[in-house]
Design a protein around this motif. Structure first.
Motif, PDB file in Angstrom:
ATOM      1  N   SER A  11       0.829  -1.211   0.000  1.00 41.70           N
ATOM      2  CA  SER A  11       0.000   0.000   0.000  1.00 41.70           C
ATOM      3  C   SER A  11       0.865   1.265   0.000  1.00 41.70           C
ATOM      4  O   SER A  11       0.511   2.256  -0.635  1.00 41.70           O
ATOM      5  N   THR A  12       2.000   1.223   0.664  1.00 44.31           N
ATOM      6  CA  THR A  12       2.900   2.381   0.656  1.00 44.31           C
ATOM      7  C   THR A  12       3.442   2.650  -0.737  1.00 44.31           C
ATOM      8  O   THR A  12       3.514   3.808  -1.173  1.00 44.31           O
ATOM      9  N   ASN A 110      -5.550   2.966  -1.549  1.00 45.02           N
ATOM     10  CA  ASN A 110      -4.302   2.523  -0.931  1.00 45.02           C
ATOM     11  C   ASN A 110      -4.202   2.991   0.513  1.00 45.02           C
ATOM     12  O   ASN A 110      -3.703   2.267   1.377  1.00 45.02           O
ATOM     13  N   MET A 113      -6.343   0.732   2.585  1.00 43.23           N
ATOM     14  CA  MET A 113      -5.680  -0.562   2.755  1.00 43.23           C
ATOM     15  C   MET A 113      -4.587  -0.454   3.820  1.00 43.23           C
ATOM     16  O   MET A 113      -4.444  -1.336   4.679  1.00 43.23           O
ATOM     17  N   PHE A 114      -3.822   0.623   3.795  1.00 43.48           N
ATOM     18  CA  PHE A 114      -2.775   0.850   4.783  1.00 43.48           C
ATOM     19  C   PHE A 114      -3.389   0.938   6.180  1.00 43.48           C
ATOM     20  O   PHE A 114      -2.899   0.318   7.129  1.00 43.48           O
TER      21      PHE A 114
END
Length: 130
Positions: A11-12, A110, A113-114
């Motif tokens: 995700s990063t 994202n 998700m993180f």
């Protein structure tokens, strides 16, 4: 590398890629009226980390759009040739805004998700403490 670390890594990398894409899109939008400006495009590619077994997103080399520049008729413009035309930019604001919206949504996905991976990791640590 734990599964949580892998999820955070993926995700990063997505956050960094979409951030870079948004930066280039904003440059295109801000230079839409700049004579001779060519639209910048940025490709994404998969980067496989051998030690962790994770495929991350990487930003490729920035390239310039090879579409022809718009010919603008303005005899009073300092860059105008003998016929009164000069080369404008090849930036289409409608396309740039649509791409920016897509990049923003992908960035938000994202980020969620993180956050989910972080919350799951925190929840697991709390369970292990009991």
């Amino acid at each position: 590398m734990s599964e949580f670390s892998k999820a955070l890594s993926v995700s990063t990398s997505g956050l960094q890629a979409q951030s870079s894409r948004l930066r280039h899109l904003s440059e295109n939008i801000s230079n839409a009226d700049t004579p001779g400006y060519r639209r910048k495009t940025i490709p994404f590619q998969t980067a496989f980390a051998a030690g962790s077994g994770v495929s991350n997103v990487e930003v490729g080399r920035v390239s310039l759009d090879d579409r022809p520049l718009e010919r603008v008729f303005d005899p009073s413009h300092p860059m105008a040739d003998d016929s009164g035309h000069y080369d404008g930019s090849n930036v289409d604001l409608l396309i740039e805004l649509a791409d920016a919206r897509e990049a923003q949504r992908s960035y938000e996905a994202n980020l969620k998700m993180f956050e989910q991976a972080r919350q799951m990791s925190s929840g697991l640590m709390q369970l292990l403490r009991r």
